[in-house]
Each structure stands twice: as C-alpha cells, then as structure tokens.
Design an enzyme around this catalytic site. Structure first.
Site, PDB file in Angstrom:
ATOM      1  N   TRP A 199       0.843  -1.199   0.000  1.00 25.68           N
ATOM      2  CA  TRP A 199       0.000   0.000   0.000  1.00 25.68           C
ATOM      3  C   TRP A 199       0.876   1.246   0.000  1.00 25.68           C
ATOM      4  O   TRP A 199       0.402   2.347  -0.273  1.00 25.68           O
ATOM      5  CB  TRP A 199      -0.969   0.005   1.184  1.00 25.68           C
ATOM      6  CG  TRP A 199      -0.426   0.537   2.479  1.00 25.68           C
ATOM      7  CD1 TRP A 199       0.715   0.147   3.105  1.00 25.68           C
ATOM      8  CD2 TRP A 199      -0.989   1.566   3.301  1.00 25.68           C
ATOM      9  NE1 TRP A 199       0.876   0.841   4.275  1.00 25.68           N
ATOM     10  CE2 TRP A 199      -0.156   1.726   4.430  1.00 25.68           C
ATOM     11  CE3 TRP A 199      -2.128   2.360   3.211  1.00 25.68           C
ATOM     12  CZ2 TRP A 199      -0.415   2.643   5.443  1.00 25.68           C
ATOM     13  CZ3 TRP A 199      -2.384   3.271   4.232  1.00 25.68           C
ATOM     14  CH2 TRP A 199      -1.532   3.408   5.326  1.00 25.68           C
ATOM     15  N   ASP A 200       2.157   1.067   0.286  1.00 28.11           N
ATOM     16  CA  ASP A 200       3.110   2.165   0.235  1.00 28.11           C
ATOM     17  C   ASP A 200       2.962   2.963  -1.057  1.00 28.11           C
ATOM     18  O   ASP A 200       3.111   4.188  -1.076  1.00 28.11           O
ATOM     19  CB  ASP A 200       4.542   1.626   0.280  1.00 28.11           C
ATOM     20  CG  ASP A 200       4.821   0.756   1.493  1.00 28.11           C
ATOM     21  OD1 ASP A 200       3.883   0.103   1.982  1.00 28.11           O
ATOM     22  OD2 ASP A 200       5.978   0.713   1.932  1.00 28.11           O
ATOM     23  N   LYS A 257       3.156   2.196  15.963  1.00 27.96           N
ATOM     24  CA  LYS A 257       4.282   2.079  15.043  1.00 27.96           C
ATOM     25  C   LYS A 257       4.331   3.243  14.068  1.00 27.96           C
ATOM     26  O   LYS A 257       5.383   3.767  13.758  1.00 27.96           O
ATOM     27  CB  LYS A 257       4.153   0.760  14.278  1.00 27.96           C
ATOM     28  CG  LYS A 257       5.330   0.415  13.394  1.00 27.96           C
ATOM     29  CD  LYS A 257       5.056  -0.895  12.638  1.00 27.96           C
ATOM     30  CE  LYS A 257       6.217  -1.303  11.759  1.00 27.96           C
ATOM     31  NZ  LYS A 257       5.836  -2.413  10.859  1.00 27.96           N
ATOM     32  N   GLN A 258       3.180   3.608  13.547  1.00 27.38           N
ATOM     33  CA  GLN A 258       3.111   4.668  12.548  1.00 27.38           C
ATOM     34  C   GLN A 258       1.718   5.289  12.598  1.00 27.38           C
ATOM     35  O   GLN A 258       0.812   4.723  13.176  1.00 27.38           O
ATOM     36  CB  GLN A 258       3.386   4.108  11.159  1.00 27.38           C
ATOM     37  CG  GLN A 258       2.284   3.196  10.613  1.00 27.38           C
ATOM     38  CD  GLN A 258       2.627   2.644   9.248  1.00 27.38           C
ATOM     39  OE1 GLN A 258       3.094   1.533   9.121  1.00 27.38           O
ATOM     40  NE2 GLN A 258       2.397   3.418   8.223  1.00 27.38           N
ATOM     41  N   GLU A 270       0.731  -1.305  12.806  1.00 29.14           N
ATOM     42  CA  GLU A 270       0.918  -2.763  12.811  1.00 29.14           C
ATOM     43  C   GLU A 270       1.350  -3.290  14.170  1.00 29.14           C
ATOM     44  O   GLU A 270       1.594  -4.485  14.308  1.00 29.14           O
ATOM     45  CB  GLU A 270       1.940  -3.157  11.745  1.00 29.14           C
ATOM     46  CG  GLU A 270       1.415  -2.995  10.334  1.00 29.14           C
ATOM     47  CD  GLU A 270       2.474  -3.313   9.287  1.00 29.14           C
ATOM     48  OE1 GLU A 270       3.582  -2.750   9.401  1.00 29.14           O
ATOM     49  OE2 GLU A 270       2.202  -4.112   8.379  1.00 29.14           O
TER      50      GLU A 270
END
Lengths: 753, 753
Positions: A355-356, A589-590, A484
C-alpha cells in the site's frame, strides 16, 4: 544512527572501507534503472561478509513454505523477490595474487555514488609486494537502453611491471539468504561460450505462476577495441579471461558491456538473437558516450524534481539521495511493475507492491514526474483487478480486495493478520484515484477504469462490514490498522473512516463516470442505497471526554503512557520486545488515526487535529519508515515547527544515517518520499483539494532557504521559501495560487508579487 | 459421518477393504503400548494411497521452517512428531506374484482390532491363478516388554501347491508427509546383517535439541523354530528373505519378533547388546504365551475402567474404543512422556503435549487408572518448569508459562495467536493440581512440587495482567481463549476467571504447603498482597441485561445468530469458510465461558449456568473434538437430557464414525475422554468437590442400563444406573456417597440401599 558516507550535496562518497559495514555500504551504493538493479557488490568479488544482490523487475518465485495450521483463505505461497544471476563479475589478479579487499593490501580507497545519474565509481591502489596498481571501476545501468549494464575498469601500474589477469563472469549460481532450505531458484538452460551468453529459468512451481527465463550476454572492450578472451563455461555460469601486462605508468581500460533480457519481454527462443542486436547497438558508442546520454535523461528528471536546501548540507544530501533512489526504482516505463519497499536493493520483504505505493509514492510522484508516471501506478491496479476479485473471493467476500503484497494482483504474503486484516490498502487504492484526479484535474481515469476499481472496492466494503444489531450500526471487526503494533482489532477508526469515504467517493463520482462502467458492472439502485446506508450508519469509536477519535475498540483500556517512558536501551522496541509485549502496549508504530486526518485533511477542524495529534503522537514510536513524514506534515500544519523539523530529520536521512539499524538489508525505498512530503506538504504547507493549489510555508530555523519544483496541471512551478516565499511559473499557462491565505497570480516570465 | 467398521462390543472389525478409505482404516486400527505405536499399515506393503506411520514416544525433530516476518518471542522451531523407522515389513509373494491388496486378487478379507488388549488380526485369501493361499496376520505391541513388537503370519495353501517367498524388513528410509521440503529426518548409522539390526540417528539441528539414536532388531521363527534367512542390507534398511513351499492343505507360521530401543533409554553404543538380551528374553516364550501375558495386563486395566452400556451397541463400542486407545497411548510408565492429541496414530499436529492433558485427560484418568498414573502427568509439568520459565522470559514476562505445544517444556509451535495468546493452558496446569488433590485427597504434590508450579504460574499471571487506569481494574489483553475461532481478544472471561482462580488457589494452599518451597522461591508478603489485589480488582466482562458472562470485550457487537442458521453444506465451517469469516463470526468452536463454568462448577448458581448455556450453546459449532463432552455434562446437570444425549453421541464415536471427516489423519486421542466424562460426570452427575463424592444420575431413554467403575481414595466402586441406581464397593474401606441428594453408606460385600 550510523553514518559511513561523507556529507556532499551530490555524492554519496566514502574514503574508507569498513568490513563490519560492508552490507550497509552495499545498500547505500545500490543502483537501478527501473528494469533491474543491484547492490553495491564489488566486481572483483569480496570474500568477507556481504550480501550479493541483483534483482530484475517482475522476476520472482512463489515459495511454498507453510507453517502451523494452514487455514482456508491463506495465500498458497509467499512471493519472493529472488536474487537474479549476477552480471558484474570481473575477477582480477595482480602478479598472481587475487584482488580481494577482504584479504589483500590496498590504499587510497574511495567509493562514490553520483546522484546526478546513479554512476557508481570506486577506486583503490592494490599492493602486491613492490607492485602498486591503481584500479578504478565505474558502472551504471542505462536509462537509455534499459537492458544494458555498463561496467568499466581502468588499471594503471603505479609501480610496475604488473601482470593483471581478468575473468569477466556471468553467474547464475546465486542464492537467497531468506530461502528456508537453501534451495536455489534457478535452473540453467545453457551457456554459449562463443556468444558469451548464459540462459536460466526459474524453477517449476505448482501455482500456475509463470517461470521466468533470463538471458545474460556480455562483451568486452579493451581500450575501446573488442577482445576475444578465453571463455569457459560451467552449468549456469560463464567466464571470459585475459591478461594485461602493464609497465610502470602504463594503464589499460577494460569495459564489460552487459545485456539482460527476460521472458517478460522477449521469448526465450529469441533472447540470444535479440541480445546480440542490443549488444551491437550498445557497443556502437563508447562508455562515455552512453554515460552522457544516460546523464541527459536524468538531467530532465532533476529539472522537474530537484529540491535545494540551503543551510543544511546533510538534509540536502538526504533528499537528493531519496529522489535519486526513487527514480532508480521506478519511473513508469513498465506498467506491469511497481515500487517495492526495498526496490532493487535487497531481498527482504516478499512481493513487489504494497500500500506504500498509493499512500506514499503517489502523493509525491504526482508533483515531480510527468502525469503518465503516476497514471501508470493507477493503471497497474486496474490491470490487476481480476486478482483483487480473486483475493476477496478467497475470503468468501464480494468485490475487490487489492493485495497487501503482490507481484501479479494475487495476495502472496502469508500472515493472516496482515493479508486479510490490513485492509487499509484497499481504501488507499481508491484514495490514490482521488488524489490523482484532484491534483491533475484529469478525470479520464476515474471516469473509466478507475470507476471499475472504485466499484470493486466499494462492493468489498459493503460485504466486509457487518451490522451490529445491539448498536444499530455498521462495524468492521478483525482488522489490522496502519499501526501494525496492534493486530486483529475491532473498529479501527482509520479503517472505518476510509471505508465509508470510499463508498461516499464512489457514489459521488458515479453520476459523472462513463455510464457503461456502472452498467456493465450492474450497479443497481438498491446497491447504491445500501452503500448510502453504510455511510449513514457507520460506527466510529470516539471519546467525547478526550475529544479524540479512538484508534479502535478498547484501545483506551490499555496501560496508556508516552513513548518517552520507554528506556532508551529498549528502543526500537521491535528489536528488543517480544511481539506479545508490543501488541499489548499502547505504542504506535506509525500514523493510524493521524493517517486518516492526513488523508482527509479538509474534513477536520483544527481543534480535532490538535487534540488527536497531541494524544497519539507522544505514544508513537515511529518504527515504520513511513511514520515520521505524516507526523511532520501534521505538526507543521499545527504550527509545531520544532516537532515538524525533528520528525523531518528522521525521514530525510533514514538510510544514510541507518536510523533503524536495518539498512544493511536494503534501502527503505517507498518511505523515501517522506522527506519530500515533509518539506512540500509540511514546511511549505502545500494542499490541492477543491481544485486550488495552496501553500502555507515556514522556514525551519536552521535553514537559510529551500526550494522545490512542482508539475501541476500542465505547469512547472518553482517554490522558493526563504525570508519570504517566492513562486515562479517556469512553464505552462497562468495560474492562481493561494499562499498563506492570499491569492497570487503567476505567469511565465513574471516574478510573483 | 462415515462408518467403515462393524458394530461389536469388543471388536473394531470389517470384512471389506475400501481403497478410498485406506487411511481411515489405518487410523482406526492403530495400536500402541505407550512406548511406541503404529498405524494399521499392512505388513506386506500396499501400493495404493495410504499413510505410513510408526511413532516412538519422545522421539521428535525441531523443524526450522519460518514464514513471514519472524518477531521476537516467536519459537525458534516447530516440533514435529516424526515418522520412525518401520519394523512391520514382511514382503510376500505367492508363486512369484507379489502380495499387494491394492493390485492383486483376493477374497474373504477381514481385519479386526480386539479392544481387550489391542491385538490386530487380518486375514485374506490371496488368489494367484489356480492357487489360493489363506494369509492371516496377528500383531501386538507388548504391554509386558514395551520394547517388543510381535508379528505373526500364517500361510495356508487352500489350493496348492504354493511357493511363498517372504522378506522381513526393517526400514529407516521413511518420510513425513508434513515435511515442507520432502526432507528426511533420519541418517543411517549402520546395519548388521548377522544381528539383523539397523541403527539410525535423527538429523543434526541447530537448537540444542538432542539427536535420537534408534536401533531396530528383528528375529524370525518359522513354526516356532529360529530360522536363518538370507539377509541383505542397504543404507538404513535390512531385509531377511526365505521361501515356504506348501502343498495344498499345508500351513506354516512365520513369526517376526522385533525389539526397538532408543537413546532415551539405552546409550547408542549399548543398543546392539541390549537388544540382543531383550530378544533372547522375548523369544523365551511363544507368540501365544506373550499374548496371554499381555492380555492379562490389559484385563487388570479393564477391571478398573470398563464401561458397560446396555441398549446401545454403537455407544458400547465407542466408549470401549476410546478407553482402549487412551490406554494404548498412555498408562504412565514413562514420566517423560505425555498424551499427544494424535497419540501414535498420525503425524498431524506437532508436539506431544497440549492443554488437553490437564483439561480432558486428568479428569478421567483420576478415576480409571491407579493414582500414580495421573500423578505422573502432574509431575511431567513440574519436571518441565525450567522450560515454562524460559517461555515466559521469551515474552519478557516473569514466572512460568507452560507451553501450548511441547516435547520438552519449551514452546515448539509457531503461530503467535496460539503460542503466546492461548494462555488458558497455564491455568489448566494449575487446575489439574486442584483436581488431583480434590479427587485423591493426596496433598503431597500440591504441598511440594505442585506449589512450585502454582507459584510460577501465579507470577506469570501477576505480570501478564495490566492495570487499566481508566477502569481502575486489572485486565488481560491479547489472548486467544478456548474458543479458537476468535484470536487475540481482550478480556476473555474464561481466561480472566481462571487467572484469578489460580492466584486465589495458590494463596489458599500456600499456608498448608511445605514452607521450604515458598522460602526458596522468595514469595514475599508484598507479592501475596499484589496477587490479592489482582483477585479483588479483576475485570470480568458481563452483560447484566442478558444475565451472562461475556466471552470477551466486544463479543456482543458481532452479528449474533445461531449455528442452526449455517447452511448444512457449509458445515463444518472450518472446512468451508475462510479464516477471516470464521474469526468474525459469532460461532464458537468449543466451550469457552462454559468451560469455566464446568471447571468451577460449584461457584455458579443454576440460573447463571442456565442463562450462559442457553446463550452460548446455540452458537457453538462443536468443531473441536473437545467441545461436545463439556456441553453434554452441563446439559445433563441442567436437566436437558435430550441435548446431553445428542452431544454424547458426537463424542463417543467421533473417530469410529469419522464425524469431523479428518480421522484419516489419525485419531483424536485426547478428546476420547469426552465420552467417559459425558457418561460419568454428565449422565451419572459425578462430582467430587469439598471432599464428597456425589452422583445425580439419569438414564438416557434409549439405554436399558449403564455401569462404570471408579477408583476413589483407595476404593474400587461400581456404579450401575438402570431403572434405579446401584452402587457397589468392590474394594477398600467403607465410604459415604451422596446419590441424588441422599447419603448412601457403602461397604465391601454389602449392596447399597
């Protein structure tokens, strides 16, 4: 943090060779041309620890390994980017001593990657007794003839005489470090000593994944003239040997020209002949002529994309490195390819497409490459729509589920909490259509192929939600959000929000789209009404008291505490904590909620943004390379300039400074857009929703000024932010741009107000 | 459902051979003796589809396979029960034609497993042209000499003459179907033609798991006399050949005696000599004499454990099959072993020991075997306490985490949602200590080794809970409860309840335990106070309106609906639905909340039991073989007799009728206690809490009567339930038993009132 290359605006250069950082050196000096790429391995070989890596776009293998108890809906295989036959080999000896920087004696070492065009230069003086030979290597992968690798070695006897033997090799006996059973992925098909070719095929597999046939051809030129060396072959490999005898002061230049063909483009039977034709064409010009043509192509790319940072040389180098590596990975020439998280720089992570691409690559590529490059990334998903329907069907669901990891549209990663729970990629595919359309104004994709993609994704969401009778609302259970560090959560706010957004966007675009698409896909009024009902009754976890969107159900029950409470020697937590401890921790995480606020930026109030940022950012450990940039952009928007600059620092030199201690495995290609996004959308505050390009710039304290370029709706625009902001329209029709809330009229040749 | 064997009270017998059900036949005719076991493979071989399987207790291999992205805390390897060298081989030919029931012509086939002692008999008439030879095989694994396998073949020429060749083989060239890369797990060490031995060693591994050396020895007797056949060897294999010439009507009996030794008991160097000694001892008596001794041992077992069901022959066969298979798997002789879910009947599921032992095996073994058998199962966990501390430490947690799957105490399964989320096994280990103590009255384990186990588990729970500041309560996030159809849930009611119970039981037992244990483990007052605080402030999800304990946070948000709404052609859902669909569904694999109500039965009101049963049972699909029995017991307690009988039917003949369509892979050994538990704890309502044995029996409508035996605190008791209930004390001191609420005084020799 570990910095092994010197600061320089255009070079990634070092004058030292650290054996303990050989892999890191190889990652940072990787080169590619979108068709193929390779790590900074040494031509003459290296007997110390290193990671051999050559990768060919779209050439992969389905690994059958299963563990535990395989269940229905799990992918059948794990798609692996495989190490391809190596073509750079040029074994050398000086007076009978093999050249090997792991064991031999040498001095005046240097290695430099020139970011103007991806030329890798390396030189050292090799010492054998009294004899000193200066060896200089140059190599690049041509942007002009993408099947071509050009490698040049110059030997000069500083003290002589020197007898230098060489053996230029093509070698298919390569392995992957991540293979479970040390198995090889290639079978040799044959070697042709006369033509200097080897041909190999990927091993058979039971998954209907095509086998790839690859042919490598080399030819040598000595001081510009063809040579006929001694060629020997072994299965899957070939070596062409010769000898140079140099008196003191004499020098010779050996050029190894390589053509690499794959069955993706050329049928196996035709590869030998086609390669010969390519080789003749390639050798029609000298190494330097080819390099000049290659550099000219790159100059055009830089003219549309260069970012200048005045006052921070490390930041300057960081952003150029990121842009150069991105363009070496993907510039849209082959619509069947995409941007892998490691590009051509390592074998870690299976698959090619994440998906990046939509979440991080598209927003930058839109502005720095010709529109057809980004359009190719969108088209890639449409071309894989059948795979997306297959993936949904594997889960017993309707519609299209784009894969988390794939080469061909079919999911090829094998952890359930990722493959059928990280559903945010599906909305990101839709959101990229919105972004492309909103930025370029080009509706041709969203009205045709793009609409088929949107309908497929909407149908997936309409089936994937469930209705909770108790709450009277639609919910999405069992997902892993962008964070994640939590798995299998219920009602991830981001996922629910973006799912409803997809339905809304699809419904909004449908009336404008080519009616044939909706007709052929049999979109009914009842279906549209159902989509609207889901939009109207979607459940979103919120906390009124805290005034925040809640990451997911029960997140607030965790032992909430700031990331600053983690002892420094336990960071990054993913290298120190068990997965159990990470999953149960509150650490993020993000960007997760904040990713949604970033995407749908115009839908939230400043107070909403601030409250959520202030709540979530302190718990975020930024251990995804994709994290810092999104936070930097929001911090900038919220006037938290110091925070924005701090977060920018983590994204700009992530690999050059080896922040996450894992660059040895390869570069973080897809997160390299982060530094650009942080500058352009963050520091310069660029937005483009509602058909209006806007800026709200600030200048980081330590910088004197920064400038960047944008391609926008047929214009090329230069933005220069210093004490004041200056916009220049370099090409295209006049444009009105909003800067810090005021409209500015731009015309070519006129300075802005 | 598929029934391939005939109904018979003591035999599992068939007169037909169905090639399509060969694997099912092999599972159902597996035999074992606790030391080793094997599937119902044919001595002469079989060229059609089948599953070769011989297994040696405690002999295993750590499989290194990893997929996806390995994270901290994941086990390093997957422990595999490996297929052991085969010792039954007896290749045959008749007049030059190989005997092979997959391809040859035969008639009057029969196969029968005698459940009195696990004797497998097989016979058929093999037809080669005009010649008919009757071949009869018998085999058993001795309960008297556990290293011995006895195999006998009688050949009779019905029409003759017949020349019969035989080749008795030992074969180490075996494979596992579940190996990822078709790798072999054995290396040959040598063959001795004279001694008729082969010796092999498991392959090297990098995990400090010991390699196992195995020696197999065979000797042949023809009509009771030793024979010296032609012996040939190949690496890892040996074959001893001879010829029988029979005139019409003549017959001959060939006996193959086998000794199997492993380095778990006998050092590799000594194995040859030790095997020779064993073989001399074994051959000191005839096959029939050894069988008689073996049968006598089994007769004693049956005297303590037989269950008689009058009026339902299928149920009668089912329960005897279950008891026989359980005793063939484990009778406590080797305290290093345990009860694997497939016993010695298949290679599916890695590992040897699951929570099945404590949750399902212990409650039955307590009552039907001598107390030291159950005590051995408890001691096994204490002996692996170091591994349990290691497992917790791998997760960064204190205390002892007993493994979900293991051979040696160290976790050896490799799915995170199982290994470090299915924590209920840890409480089950503690609960088994309670059960043993409560049933036997023997406090010697709980006061010494058992206390060390309890403290270790309590320390784990005290670290694994977290305190939710928002709620002011302790919680347990990130678990998979007994219902494996949900993963990674928060606050599974069962897990929370049992964790608090462990702390409570430990605190309650500590003052009575050997003080040296608490002292050596440094249990402090502060630690005990913390345990009490967790007990006092544990969070339990409940729903006041529904009057139920809630399976876990947000369970009630699911799309709740009864299992009866699932179309019949989609059952079992684990063979038809994706894992995604299963996880998000409300359907329950096995008792979860109800498992807690079963375990802590005396703590809940009848209304609580009823409301929870009525809420959860209709959503339960019973797709774990462990499910139906617990539900049958609760249904019986709640007076739902029809439901109890229906659920009993699913557990009693699970394998004999192949209910779950997976018995071909092997038997469901650990769930075989379910039918006994359903009868004794369910239909007869046996309870034993508070030092009082109680019954509350009912008679299923279709049955005339049923009876069973119990060993209880030094007594042997017979319970006979017909129109009325009759208890008889067969041995031991007088006992007061409560029957249907009334106390009954029992003495040996006196009929009860």
């Amino acid at each position: 943090m570990k910095r092994i290359f010197e600061i320089d605006p255009w070079l990634v250069q070092s004058h030292e060779l650290h054996p303990e950082d050989k892999r890191l050196q190889e990652s940072l000096t990787a080169i590619g041309n979108g068709y193929m790429g390779l790590r900074g391995n040494f031509e003459e070989g290296y007997s110390g620890d290193h990671l051999q890596g050559t990768y060919l776009g779209g050439v992969w293998f389905p690994d059958k390994t299963r563990v535990g108890w395989w269940k229905n809906g799990y992918p059948e295989y794990f798609g692996k980017a495989i190490n391809a036959p190596s073509f750079i080999g040029l074994k050398l000896s000086v007076n009978g001593q093999p050249v090997d920087l792991a064991t031999g004696q040498f001095q005046d070492f240097s290695i430099a990657l020139d970011m103007h065009q991806g030329l890798l230069t390396r030189a050292f003086t090799y010492v054998v007794g009294e004899t000193q030979v200066r060896l200089t290597f140059r190599r690049f992968l041509s942007a002009e003839i993408r099947q071509a690798a050009l490698i040049e070695m110059t030997a000069q006897a500083l003290t002589g005489p020197a007898e230098i033997t060489y053996a230029a090799a093509l070698d298919g006996n390569v392995s992957n470090e991540d293979s479970n059973y040390d198995e090889r992925f290639w079978d040799p098909l044959g070697e042709d000593a006369k033509a200097q070719t080897i041909q190999l095929i990927t091993k058979a597999n039971p998954y209907q994944v095509p086998r790839f046939t690859v042919l490598l051809k080399q030819a040598l030129r000595l001081n510009g003239q063809s040579v006929a060396p001694q060629v020997t072959t072994t299965p899957g490999a070939l070596s062409a040997a010769g000898t140079l005898t140099l008196a003191a002061g004499e020098q010779a230049t050996l050029e190894k020209d390589v053509i690499v063909l794959t069955s993706r483009d050329v049928a196996p039977d035709a590869q030998g002949q086609t390669a010969a034709t390519f080789m003749r064409g390639l050798q029609g010009q000298s190494f330097d002529q080819r390099l000049a043509a290659h550099t000219a192509i790159w100059a055009k790319r830089w003219a549309q994309s260069d970012v200048i940072i005045d006052g921070d040389d490390a930041a300057q180098q960081g952003i150029r490195f990121n842009i150069a590596q991105l363009f070496m990975t993907y510039y849209g020439e082959d619509k069947r390819l995409n941007v892998g998280p490691k590009g051509f720089t390592g074998e870690k992570y299976g698959g090619a497409t994440y998906w990046d691409t939509e979440a991080y690559i598209v927003p930058m590529y839109l502005a720095v490459t010709p529109p057809d490059v980004t359009r190719a990334l969108l088209q890639y998903r449409h071309d894989q729509l059948a795979g997306a329907y297959h993936n949904a069907q594997q889960q017993g669901l309707k519609g299209a589920l784009f894969p988390m990891v794939t080469f061909n549209g079919i999911e090829c990663h094998n952890e359930w909490e990722i493959t059928f729970e990280e559903l945010h990629r599906n909305s990101a595919v839709a959101f990229a259509i919105y972004q492309y359309t909103a930025y370029t104004g080009d509706e041709s994709y969203v009205n045709h192929d793009g609409m088929a993609v949107l309908i497929g994704i909407s149908r997936f969401w309409a089936d994937r939600v469930h209705f909770s009778k108790r709450r009277g609302q639609y919910m999405i259970h069992g997902v892993t959000g962008p964070n994640e560090y939590e798995n299998n959560v219920n009602n991830n706010w981001y996922t629910n929000t973006m799912a409803a957004w997809v339905l809304e966007y699809t419904l909004a675009r449908l009336p404008k789209a080519d009616p044939a698409v909706a007709t052929s896909l049999k979109v009914t009024a009842a279906e549209k009404a159902h989509w609207q009902d889901i939009i109207d009754r979607m459940y979103y976890p919120v906390d009124q008291k805290l005034g925040i969107f809640v990451q997911n159900d029960t997140y607030l029950d965790k032992d909430l505490r700031p990331a600053s409470s983690i002892p420094a020697d336990q960071r990054p937590i993913n290298q120190h904590w068990s997965w159990d401890k990470i999953l149960r921790s509150p650490f993020i995480k993000q960007a997760d909620v904040l990713q949604g606020i970033y995407f749908l930026n115009d839908r939230f109030t400043r107070e909403q943004k601030e409250r959520n940022f202030d709540f979530y950012e302190p718990m975020t450990v930024h251990e995804s390379s994709l994290s810092a940039s999104i936070h930097a952009i929001l911090a900038a928007e919220l006037g938290k300039q110091e925070k924005a600059v701090e977060l920018y620092g983590r994204t700009a030199r992530l690999d050059l400074d080896n922040y996450n201690n894992d660059t040895a495995d390869g570069l973080h290609i897809t997160s390299m857009t982060g530094s650009w996004l942080a500058i352009v959308q963050g520091f310069a505050g660029m937005r483009y929703d509602h058909d209006q390009l806007r800026f709200k710039p600030f200048l980081p304290k330590a910088w004197r000024h920064y400038s960047f370029k944008l391609t926008y709706r047929g214009r090329l625009l230069a933005v220069n932010v210093g004490a004041k902001t200056q916009l220049t329209l370099l090409a295209g029709p006049p444009l009105d741009v909003e800067v810090a809330g005021k409209m500015v009229h731009l015309e070519v040749g006129h300075a802005d107000a």
